[in-house]
Structure formats: C-alpha cells, structure tokens
Design a protein around this motif. Structure first.
Motif, PDB file in Angstrom:
ATOM      1  N   VAL A 285       0.850  -1.184   0.000  1.00 15.21           N
ATOM      2  CA  VAL A 285       0.000   0.000   0.000  1.00 15.21           C
ATOM      3  C   VAL A 285       0.890   1.239   0.000  1.00 15.21           C
ATOM      4  O   VAL A 285       1.813   1.364   0.805  1.00 15.21           O
ATOM      5  N   GLY A 286       0.609   2.171  -0.900  1.00 18.49           N
ATOM      6  CA  GLY A 286       1.409   3.389  -1.000  1.00 18.49           C
ATOM      7  C   GLY A 286       2.608   3.265  -1.909  1.00 18.49           C
ATOM      8  O   GLY A 286       3.396   4.211  -2.021  1.00 18.49           O
ATOM      9  N   THR A 287       2.784   2.116  -2.570  1.00 22.62           N
ATOM     10  CA  THR A 287       3.942   1.922  -3.454  1.00 22.62           C
ATOM     11  C   THR A 287       3.524   1.974  -4.913  1.00 22.62           C
ATOM     12  O   THR A 287       2.377   1.680  -5.270  1.00 22.62           O
ATOM     13  N   ASN A 288       4.483   2.352  -5.756  1.00 20.27           N
ATOM     14  CA  ASN A 288       4.225   2.358  -7.199  1.00 20.27           C
ATOM     15  C   ASN A 288       4.015   0.945  -7.729  1.00 20.27           C
ATOM     16  O   ASN A 288       3.237   0.735  -8.668  1.00 20.27           O
ATOM     17  N   LEU A 289       4.719  -0.035  -7.134  1.00 19.67           N
ATOM     18  CA  LEU A 289       4.550  -1.421  -7.558  1.00 19.67           C
ATOM     19  C   LEU A 289       3.130  -1.891  -7.304  1.00 19.67           C
ATOM     20  O   LEU A 289       2.515  -2.555  -8.166  1.00 19.67           O
ATOM     21  N   GLY A 290       2.571  -1.546  -6.159  1.00 18.46           N
ATOM     22  CA  GLY A 290       1.192  -1.928  -5.858  1.00 18.46           C
ATOM     23  C   GLY A 290       0.218  -1.321  -6.846  1.00 18.46           C
ATOM     24  O   GLY A 290      -0.710  -1.991  -7.319  1.00 18.46           O
ATOM     25  N   LEU A 291       0.419  -0.049  -7.187  1.00 14.35           N
ATOM     26  CA  LEU A 291      -0.446   0.597  -8.181  1.00 14.35           C
ATOM     27  C   LEU A 291      -0.328  -0.079  -9.536  1.00 14.35           C
ATOM     28  O   LEU A 291      -1.337  -0.334 -10.213  1.00 14.35           O
ATOM     29  N   ALA A 292       0.908  -0.359  -9.968  1.00 20.84           N
ATOM     30  CA  ALA A 292       1.117  -0.982 -11.277  1.00 20.84           C
ATOM     31  C   ALA A 292       0.474  -2.365 -11.334  1.00 20.84           C
ATOM     32  O   ALA A 292      -0.123  -2.743 -12.355  1.00 20.84           O
ATOM     33  N   ILE A 293       0.578  -3.124 -10.254  1.00 10.58           N
ATOM     34  CA  ILE A 293      -0.044  -4.452 -10.218  1.00 10.58           C
ATOM     35  C   ILE A 293      -1.562  -4.333 -10.339  1.00 10.58           C
ATOM     36  O   ILE A 293      -2.204  -5.034 -11.130  1.00 10.58           O
ATOM     37  N   GLY A 294      -2.153  -3.437  -9.545  1.00  8.87           N
ATOM     38  CA  GLY A 294      -3.601  -3.257  -9.609  1.00  8.87           C
ATOM     39  C   GLY A 294      -4.078  -2.794 -10.967  1.00  8.87           C
ATOM     40  O   GLY A 294      -5.085  -3.292 -11.487  1.00  8.87           O
ATOM     41  N   HIS A 295      -3.375  -1.859 -11.565  1.00  9.38           N
ATOM     42  CA  HIS A 295      -3.765  -1.356 -12.886  1.00  9.38           C
ATOM     43  C   HIS A 295      -3.588  -2.427 -13.962  1.00  9.38           C
ATOM     44  O   HIS A 295      -4.366  -2.488 -14.919  1.00  9.38           O
ATOM     45  N   THR A 296      -2.566  -3.267 -13.808  1.00  7.92           N
ATOM     46  CA  THR A 296      -2.356  -4.340 -14.786  1.00  7.92           C
ATOM     47  C   THR A 296      -3.496  -5.345 -14.744  1.00  7.92           C
ATOM     48  O   THR A 296      -3.938  -5.852 -15.786  1.00  7.92           O
ATOM     49  N   VAL A 297      -3.996  -5.636 -13.545  1.00 12.08           N
ATOM     50  CA  VAL A 297      -5.152  -6.536 -13.417  1.00 12.08           C
ATOM     51  C   VAL A 297      -6.339  -5.988 -14.218  1.00 12.08           C
ATOM     52  O   VAL A 297      -7.024  -6.728 -14.937  1.00 12.08           O
ATOM     53  N   LEU A 298      -6.578  -4.683 -14.119  1.00  8.68           N
ATOM     54  CA  LEU A 298      -7.701  -4.078 -14.841  1.00  8.68           C
ATOM     55  C   LEU A 298      -7.472  -4.042 -16.347  1.00  8.68           C
ATOM     56  O   LEU A 298      -8.428  -4.131 -17.123  1.00  8.68           O
ATOM     57  N   ALA A 299      -6.224  -3.902 -16.780  1.00  8.16           N
ATOM     58  CA  ALA A 299      -5.932  -3.709 -18.204  1.00  8.16           C
ATOM     59  C   ALA A 299      -5.865  -5.016 -18.989  1.00  8.16           C
ATOM     60  O   ALA A 299      -6.092  -5.023 -20.201  1.00  8.16           O
ATOM     61  N   ILE A 300      -5.555  -6.126 -18.319  1.00 10.88           N
ATOM     62  CA  ILE A 300      -5.374  -7.399 -19.034  1.00 10.88           C
ATOM     63  C   ILE A 300      -6.583  -7.780 -19.888  1.00 10.88           C
ATOM     64  O   ILE A 300      -6.420  -8.193 -21.049  1.00 10.88           O
ATOM     65  N   PRO A 301      -7.833  -7.707 -19.399  1.00 12.79           N
ATOM     66  CA  PRO A 301      -8.963  -8.100 -20.255  1.00 12.79           C
ATOM     67  C   PRO A 301      -9.055  -7.301 -21.549  1.00 12.79           C
ATOM     68  O   PRO A 301      -9.344  -7.865 -22.611  1.00 12.79           O
ATOM     69  N   TYR A 302      -8.790  -5.993 -21.486  1.00 10.01           N
ATOM     70  CA  TYR A 302      -8.846  -5.167 -22.699  1.00 10.01           C
ATOM     71  C   TYR A 302      -7.756  -5.572 -23.686  1.00 10.01           C
ATOM     72  O   TYR A 302      -7.990  -5.616 -24.899  1.00 10.01           O
ATOM     73  N   VAL A 303      -6.571  -5.867 -23.175  1.00 12.75           N
ATOM     74  CA  VAL A 303      -5.474  -6.287 -24.040  1.00 12.75           C
ATOM     75  C   VAL A 303      -5.792  -7.643 -24.668  1.00 12.75           C
ATOM     76  O   VAL A 303      -5.551  -7.853 -25.878  1.00 12.75           O
ATOM     77  N   VAL A 304      -6.337  -8.555 -23.883  1.00 14.88           N
ATOM     78  CA  VAL A 304      -6.665  -9.884 -24.411  1.00 14.88           C
ATOM     79  C   VAL A 304      -7.692  -9.784 -25.538  1.00 14.88           C
ATOM     80  O   VAL A 304      -7.516 -10.395 -26.609  1.00 14.88           O
TER      81      VAL A 304
END
Length: 574
Positions: free
Chosen positions: A442-461
C-alpha cells in the motif's frame, strides 16, 4: 507420461501461464480475501453479522435498489442511443469508419473526472446551461440539474455511451448484407428486413454492450458523488465510506460481496441467454434462438407494423444521411464537456463562471509549477508506462493461447481472462487493499502498477485475440517449416504483422492506468497521489480553475494517445 493430446494442450497453454499465475495471485486471492473478510465480525469471529446488518436496514436496501436502478437505466439509454451510431458505422467503409472512431474514442478515453468536472460546469446553477437560459430570457431563476438524479443519469450515459457503441459495432459488421438482400427479394421491405433479419443477428452485440455498461455502472462512485444528492448514493460510495471513514473492513467486505454476487448472477444469466463469445465480437445465434424462441416472431410483427408506415419512416430510418446527421449530433454532445473545459482553463477569474472572464495562463502555471501536481503527474505517467508494458506482455501470451487451445478449453480460459472486466472495479480495489496491506505494498508504485495491470489485461486480451483471428497463420507455418523457433516467429513474423494492434493494446493499457481512480484511492497512500487521485481530492474540497487546466492537459494527452495507433495501422496495412 503424457499422451499426444495432453502434450499439445500443455504446449498451447504455456504462453498464458504467466497471466494465469498473475491473475491467480492478484485477482483471485483478493476476491477470496473479500469473501473471507465479509464472513467475520469486528472481533474477528466467524459470523454473518455484517450480512444481517445489510439485509435488516432499509437504508442499505434503498442504496442497493438505487444502484441497480441507475445502472439499468444507464445501460438501456446507452444501448438505445448508441444503436443508430453503431449501425451507421457498420454501413460505411473501413477508412471512413476509422476516422469516425477517432471522434468517438477521444470522449470515451477522456478521464471520468474530467468529464464529471465538465458536467458540473454545464449543469450547475451558475453553469453554461443556466447562463444561456438567463441570457436568452427563458428563465429568471434557473434551477440546477446537478446535483440531482438527472445530473447523475446525464453524466453516466455520457460516460458509457461510447462503450456501448464499440461493443455493438463488431457484431453489426459481421452481419451478412446478402441476408438482407434475400429478405427484400422475397418481398420484405427494408423495415421488415431490418427487424426480422438484421436486428436478431445484431442482438448479441446489444446484449454484450448492455452487460458491460451495467456491470461497469454498478461500481461507479465518481459521478453519483459529484453530480448526485444523498438520494443517489450508490453502493460503491458506501464501501469507500466504510473503509476511509468508519474503518470497518468486514462491513466494507460484506458490501463488496453483495455487489460481487449480483454481478456474477447477471453474468451467468447473460452467458445462458446470449453466450460469452459475443463479448469478443462473435455471435451464438443457435443458443440465442433456443433460449429466446419468441423474440424473432415479435421482431417480425414489429417490422411488419412499422413497415406499414414505410413511406414516412423509411427515408429517415434507412437513409445513411439521416443516420450521419444523428451521429454528428451525438458525437458533438459527447465532445461538449471537453469544449466547455477549454475556455474556462484560460479564465483570469479565481471563480468558475460562464462565460469566463479575461484571459490568463495562471492556472496552467499553477499546475506546471506546483510540486504536488507535478509529483502526481510523474507518478501517474511512470505507473502507466509499467502497466502498459506488463499488461500487453501478459495479454499477448493469453491471446496466443486462446487461439491455439481446443474449443472445449477456449470458453473457460476466456472467462478467466475476462473476469477482471466483469467484476465491479470497487470489489477488486478493496480486495487488493486487504492483500497489499499484509504485503506492505500500500502506498507503493509497484502496488499501483499491479492493480492497474489486473484491470488492463482483459482489454489487451480482447484486442489481441481479434488481431490474431485476422492473422494469416500460413506465414507462421512457413517460418516453422524453415526451422524458426516459436520465439523467433513471434519476434520476426507475428509482432511485425500486428504492430498496429500491439500499439493499440499498449495505448489502452496506458490510458486505463493513467485515468484510474478507484484502486488509487485504496492503494496509492496518503503522501503521494496519482493525478486522478489528486484531482479527486481537490474536487471534493473545492472546484477551482486549476482543475480546468489539469483537465485540458489530460484531454490533450488522451487525444495524442488515441491518434498514435492510427499511424501504426497505416504502416501495418502498407
């Protein structure tokens, strides 16, 4: 140890393995965290106390009803208003369609915060509409359209309408025009042919659009919070309040569980009636006709009834020119908030008013030289770049597997990769907050990137699956025969031939991350915000012209990102 079919299955599954592991860790585990946390009380004991609290209080029942009512109305209006636009785009050439889509994509990818801020300027008591009405002498004391239910509906339909159009368009393009010609040859006029042939074949696209708009709307909180009154409170607002204000994690998890169960129930019903494959642009007419046996008969009767008024209705409904005028008007309305933000960003007044007074660049200066805003901008940009690369790499592997797997495996695997798109975003955000709190993310850039990647994967697929379906696999076979390895063929044949789609996937993932607020509220931390989180904090405190300057900068960034893939697609076609 393994027979031939098992080895082929494992080989086909290998490209998707990283994305499966990623979603298992950062999607399935967070969702399980919600289900588990909601089953415990504040003292940590196993209990259904939170669910009894929800079911026993009429306030929560009203909020649930409001959430479903607003989401359903948004889906109906978005599909109904977007259908003529999708139909018009399906009837024109690919080149013209590409130009029209640019004007549709820019409002779609413009930040929800930017659009909401613009609607505040348009619908408020001192906003654009009220000022114009007073200037024309139509009213002496104008009433605000926001905050109100009308304001919420205007904002949500405006935000979701492009999504509905883009989901209806692929299936409409797949309708065989010769079937309509055959119907007319057999004596049907255009209206009857449209209702009895085209509309049933386009129905899966309409259902897919309605589903995605409905599910997305379930998790909305920005628009109802800023454009609505307490009577328009939606369940996502209660979840945020339970965590940020009440610090009641079990209750927030229970609310999220209720929302998740409702979303899954709607999704299962959709799959039974229409079929999951329609979400990727495919039709399952056989299943549709089996489950809805009376629908075609109803449409034929409707077509014959309207066909009696064909002389009056036909020139309007069948004319491409009439649809073009409608599309122009609708896209102009979609662009209206952007056009409103433009002049206000250059106002000299410290207060928001229309028309803006004076001309000044002071608000752009406030944005560009503010350490707080610059830190938020740089953080959003860095996280978005990481998200774009990670989501595209993972999504490409998943798409490759989906094109190689046997038919019996394609549907369940597609459902796995599409799951983050179906589950309301607020549910994913709360689950990631629970998980990251234990992992120290929480509060890290890595955490944000992981969360955003989860949301973006379906659109990319979805983007890459569509590209791979158009790919000429004989070229890949030729490379394999000549001795090229799978990685060499991917690097020298597949990716260069699909460069436009790869860039589009990178663009989509970047924009999703750059504009994302829900996960940022829970994961970004309080010291350094992302750009959307900083905008949200400012908008909830006081709306000021600096937000107009920030909004205009974000619109320009999004417009540039939307235009970039067109150049690569031209190179791909050449």
């Amino acid at each position: 140890m393994f027979n031939s079919s098992s080895r082929k299955l494992i080989k086909a599954m290998l490209p998707a393995l990283p994305s499966i592991v990623f979603l298992l860790c950062f999607f399935c585990v967070p969702v399980y965290e919600i289900l588990q946390t909601g089953a415990y009380n504040a003292d940590g004991h196993l209990s259904l106390e939170q669910f009894r609290r929800i079911s026993g209080d009429i306030v929560y029942a009203k909020v649930l009803w409001t959430t479903f009512k607003i989401s359903l109305l948004t889906a109906l209006f978005a599909v109904g208003l977007g259908f003529p636009v999708a139909y018009f785009l399906s009837q024109i050439s690919d080149r013209r369609r590409g130009k029209w889509m640019i004007w549709l994509l820019i409002p779609f990818w413009t930040s929800y915060l930017v659009k909401t801020f613009a609607w505040i300027l348009v619908l408020s008591k001192t906003g654009v509409l009220a000022s114009i009405a007073m200037g024309l002498g139509l009213v002496d004391d104008p009433q605000a359209l926001a905050p109100s239910l009308s304001g919420v509906m205007i904002g949500m339909v405006h935000a979701m309408l492009p999504l509905a159009v883009m989901n209806m368009l692929p299936i409409m393009r797949g309708v065989n025009a010769q079937l309509l010609q055959a119907a007319e040859t057999l004596g049907a006029n255009r209206t009857v042919a449209f209702f009895s042939v085209f509309l049933p074949l386009a129905a899966p696209g309409m259902a897919a659009a309605g589903l995605l708009v409905f599910i997305t709307s379930l998790g909305f909180f920005i628009l109802p919070a800023l454009l609505g009154t307490p009577q328009e409170t939606m369940i996502a607002q209660l979840v945020i309040s339970a965590i940020n204000e009440l610090f009641n994690l079990p209750f927030a998890a229970a609310l999220s569980t209720v929302l998740l169960v409702c979303a899954i129930a709607v999704f299962i019903l959709y799959d039974k009636l229409v079929g999951l494959s329609s979400l990727s642009g495919e039709s399952r007419s056989a299943v549709r006709n089996k489950n809805l046996p009376g629908m075609n008969g109803f449409l034929i009767v409707a077509g014959r009834t309207l066909g009696r008024a064909h002389a009056a209705l036909g020139p309007i409904s069948a004319s491409v020119r009439g649809l073009k005028i409608y599309t122009v008007v609708l896209i102009a309305l979609l662009s209206l908030p952007i056009l409103v933000v433009l002049p206000i960003a250059f106002t000299d007044s410290p207060f928001l008013a229309f028309p803006p007074k004076g001309f000044s660049l002071r608000w752009f200066s406030s944005f560009m030289f503010s350490p707080v805003w610059q830190s938020a901008l740089l953080r959003s940009f860095g996280v978005a770049v990481v998200t774009a690369v990670a989501a595209t790499a993972l999504g490409l592997g998943a798409a490759l597997s989906l094109t190689r797997l046997p038919a019996t495996w394609t549907k369940p695997m597609f459902a796995v990769f599409l799951a983050p798109l179906i589950v309301p975003r607020i549910v994913i955000a709360v689950g990631l907050f629970y998980l990251f709190a234990r992992l120290g993310l929480v509060g890290t850039n890595l955490g944000l990137a992981i969360g955003h990647t989860v949301l973006a994967i379906p659109y990319v697929v979805v983007t890459m699956v569509a590209a791979l379906k158009r790919f000429d696999w004989r070229l890949d076979d030729a490379g394999r025969i000549l001795g090229a390895s799978a990685f060499a063929r991917l690097r020298t044949i597949q990716l260069p031939m699909m460069i436009g789609s790869v860039v589009a996937a990178l663009q989509i993932a970047f924009i999703i991350s750059f504009d994302e607020l829900t996960i940022a509220i829970f994961v970004s931390g309080g010291l350094t915000n992302t750009l959307p989180k900083q905008m949200w904090d400012d908008m909830t405190l006081q709306v000021n012209p600096t937000l107009a300057a920030v909004s205009l900068v974000m619109v320009v960034v999004i417009a540039v990102l939307v235009l970039i893939p067109t150049f690569f697609k031209r190179a791909e076609q050449a």
